[in-house]
Scaffold this active site. Structure first.
Site, PDB file in Angstrom:
ATOM      1  N   TYR A   1       0.804  -1.217   0.000  1.00 58.13           N
ATOM      2  CA  TYR A   1       0.000   0.000   0.000  1.00 58.13           C
ATOM      3  C   TYR A   1       0.841   1.273   0.000  1.00 58.13           C
ATOM      4  O   TYR A   1       2.044   1.223   0.161  1.00 58.13           O
ATOM      5  CB  TYR A   1      -1.085   0.030   1.052  1.00 58.13           C
ATOM      6  CG  TYR A   1      -0.793  -0.203   2.507  1.00 58.13           C
ATOM      7  CD1 TYR A   1      -1.814  -0.688   3.319  1.00 58.13           C
ATOM      8  CD2 TYR A   1       0.416   0.088   3.095  1.00 58.13           C
ATOM      9  CE1 TYR A   1      -1.627  -0.878   4.673  1.00 58.13           C
ATOM     10  CE2 TYR A   1       0.613  -0.099   4.448  1.00 58.13           C
ATOM     11  CZ  TYR A   1      -0.398  -0.576   5.231  1.00 58.13           C
ATOM     12  OH  TYR A   1      -0.200  -0.758   6.571  1.00 58.13           O
ATOM     13  N   GLU A   2       0.154   2.405  -0.276  1.00 58.09           N
ATOM     14  CA  GLU A   2       0.790   3.700  -0.582  1.00 58.09           C
ATOM     15  C   GLU A   2       1.604   3.627  -1.875  1.00 58.09           C
ATOM     16  O   GLU A   2       2.603   4.321  -2.037  1.00 58.09           O
ATOM     17  CB  GLU A   2       1.678   4.185   0.577  1.00 58.09           C
ATOM     18  CG  GLU A   2       1.017   4.201   1.929  1.00 58.09           C
ATOM     19  CD  GLU A   2      -0.154   5.171   2.024  1.00 58.09           C
ATOM     20  OE1 GLU A   2      -0.357   5.973   1.109  1.00 58.09           O
ATOM     21  OE2 GLU A   2      -0.875   5.112   3.030  1.00 58.09           O
ATOM     22  N   GLY A   3       1.157   2.788  -2.793  1.00 58.47           N
ATOM     23  CA  GLY A   3       1.884   2.563  -4.044  1.00 58.47           C
ATOM     24  C   GLY A   3       2.859   1.422  -3.845  1.00 58.47           C
ATOM     25  O   GLY A   3       3.657   1.433  -2.903  1.00 58.47           O
TER      26      GLY A   3
END
Length: 603
Positions: free
Chosen positions: A409-411
């Site tokens: 997550y968060e890219g």
């Protein structure tokens, strides 16, 4: 903020690669003021009492307990650290918000995910992009924990490609509301949130638009079942379905079509906060592994005395120390940039947005490095515990599973690796970072005759700092040649970008670590920092190995003939030690200190 700080030439994002940084100009954990130290202690007390003591409850999918502890965090003010005082928050600086995110996140990934989703992407978009009316209406409730927030961006067909979402927002005939219809997935806090930040497309707009949507299930909102996940078991994660959900026009967030920008800027902040959220997890795993290794006796001796265990403990501690060094260096850069912009007359909203955006490269670097280190640390924690580590009766197994999501997550880390290099090249094209001049100079140096003089490396870290300067040349040599060869199509060469990014990451972490220790040696004395010196040297030694590997991989993949031979010679020259460190001695020194302290004591 002092005039001295305002007048100081603070490096812009990415400039660490081409400009020298003095150790006095970076911030370290040892620079915390008394208020920040008290904040850290109260956060740790909350975590020990409410989270760490009940870690098994989080493994049993006790969603109600996650919500209960979030409310307790709100009562203590821990949800409001980053919120301006005018909206019921504590209005603390960026370093303090990092500090709370760091120390509140180490006990369980379930709580840290709920905390991060609420305080970050659930609250921050309103704080930074909302109208005054929106902020007054929603932010005080979110800051206190009376309400909780969630963030609806990801869809079944729109993950890393966030702007490709299909959720629609249709304006009513009377122009008073939008009807939102679509499906969102992997929504953290969905099971107990009061308000969603929802991204949808109006007509055939190129970019999505953000909306503030209250969670009223009589208004066309339905939730899927709780997702069955590898880790973060008590983090509420559900699909959210919108069917003609009516949203007042005044609940549009920012401007029409500005949603993609909101999403990307939220991710920049989220990336560095995610890195911070992985720090205390490393420390706690090191502490538990060290205590176990000190107590576990095999072959009539505590296993901490075996070299194989010492190597693990030393590497785990070194990773944590390097990660702390880089995270707080970047956090203070961001805080200073925010203060400068505010002093220039920018609003707090604009100052924070631009301040974080300035260091988007560093945010991506940290997200990748620290999320991978926490995975390595939890893996080695299991190994030190042996069979007990594999058992769900000890917290090692859950720590390993919880750590896994951090690389997604968060890219994803793959996206962030490519972003780091891509953003750096774009900054160079805009003239914000001079890569061309230094890259050209490196090319000329490769064509010249190398110096055979023996340098004077008698001063502490003289050789290490010289080596870091040469490691930067490796990146400039490879990136400069790649840009020259591929031009704008460089972004299509993903494997090359991944190699270049790994070099960039190692440069930033190793320099940050050396600078932190150098600063502390100057004020506390060399003897008090002997183990930190060892960790700094060990971290750099490992960085050189990685840069050698990734540099060679890149060079042999895109250069040929004389150019390839010249670049390989340059790689060898730039990564060469004059005095090789004794790696076994460094690891032994670090492990013995951690063992004697029965845990990680460098923060």
């Amino acid at each position: 903020m002092s005039t001295e700080t305002l007048n100081k030439d603070i490096l812009r994002g990415g400039q660490f690669l081409v400009k020298e940084t003095n150790c006095e100009d970076i911030f370290t954990l040892e620079d915390l003021n008394e208020e920040q130290k008290m904040m850290r202690e109260s956060t740790k007390e909350f975590v020990d009492r409410e989270l760490w003591a009940h870690w098994e409850r989080f493994e049993k999918k006790d969603y109600a307990y996650t919500e209960e502890t979030m409310r307790k965090a709100g009562e203590l003010g821990l949800l409001s650290v980053a919120v301006p005082e005018s909206y019921g928050g504590m209005g603390m600086g960026f370093v303090s918000t990092m500090l709370v995110c760091d120390y509140i996140s180490g006990a369980t990934g379930s709580f840290s995910t709920a905390f991060g989703a609420h305080t970050g992407i659930g609250t921050m978009p309103i704080t930074l992009y909302g109208t005054e009316e929106q902020k007054q209406k929603y932010v005080p409730k979110l800051a206190s924990g009376e309400w909780f927030g969630a963030y609806c961006l990801t869809e079944p067909g729109a993950g890393s490609d966030a702007n490709s979402g299909k959720t629609k927002a249709v304006l009513s005939e009377d122009g008073k509301h939008y009807s939102i219809s679509g499906q969102k997935m992997w929504i953290s806090n969905a099971g107990f949130c009061n308000v969603f930040i929802v991204f949808a497309r109006i007509e055939d707009d190129k970019n999505i638009t953000g909306f503030i949507v209250e969670n009223d299930q009589s208004n066309g909102i339905t939730l899927g079942d709780e997702e069955k996940k590898l880790g973060i078991h008590s983090s509420s994660t559900r699909q959210v379905f919108f069917s003609d959900t009516k949203v007042p026009v005044e609940n549009m967030l920012s401007e029409r079509g500005n949603g993609f920008k909101i999403a990307m800027n939220a991710l920049n902040v989220g990336r560095i906060k995610l890195a911070a959220a992985c720090l205390e997890a490393q420390r706690r795993v090191i502490n538990e592994a060290t205590k176990y290794a000190n107590e576990r006796v095999q072959f009539k001796t505590p296993i901490i005395n075996f070299g194989a265990i010492k190597a693990k403990i030393a590497d785990m501690a070194t990773n944590a120390y390097a990660d702390e060094s880089a995270c707080y260096r970047a956090a203070k850069n961001i805080e200073d940039r925010i203060s400068i912009r505010e002093a220039e007359g920018n609003t707090h909203q604009d100052a924070e947005l631009k301040g974080v955006e300035e260091y988007a490269i560093e945010c991506s670097i940290l997200k990748v490095a620290v999320s991978e280190h926490v995975q390595q640390t939890t893996d080695e924690g299991i190994q030190i515990f042996g069979g007990m580590g594999f058992s769900a009766d000890t917290p090692m197994e859950s720590a390993w599973r919880d750590a896994r999501i951090s690389r997604i997550y968060e890219g994803t880390n793959e996206i962030n690796r490519m972003l780091a290099v891509g953003m750096l090249v774009k900054k160079a094209m805009k003239g914000h970072v001079d890569l061309l001049g230094p890259a050209t100079a490196v090319g000329e140096e490769l064509m010249g005759i190398p110096s055979f003089d023996t340098p004077d490396f008698s001063e502490l870290f003289a050789e290490e700092k010289d080596l870091i300067a040469r490691l930067k040349k490796v990146f400039l040599m490879i990136a400069g040649s790649a840009v020259q060869k591929f031009g704008p199509s460089l972004e299509d060469h993903q494997m090359l970008l991944l190699s270049a990014s790994d070099i960039l990451i190692q440069v930033y972490l190793s320099e940050s670590t050396i600078l932190r220790t150098e600063k502390n040696v100057k004020r506390f004395g060399e003897e008090s920092q002997s183990t930190q010196i060892a960790m700094s040297k060990l971290n750099l030694y490992r960085a050189v190995d990685i840069i050698n590997q990734k540099g060679k991989e890149a060079i042999v993949s895109f250069a040929e003939g004389d150019e390839q031979r010249m670049m390989l010679m340059g790689l060898k020259r730039f990564t060469k030690y004059t005095n090789q460190p004794n790696v076994v001695a460094l690891r032994t020194q670090i492990a013995d200190k951690v063992a004697a302290d029965n845990g990680y004591t460098f923060d």
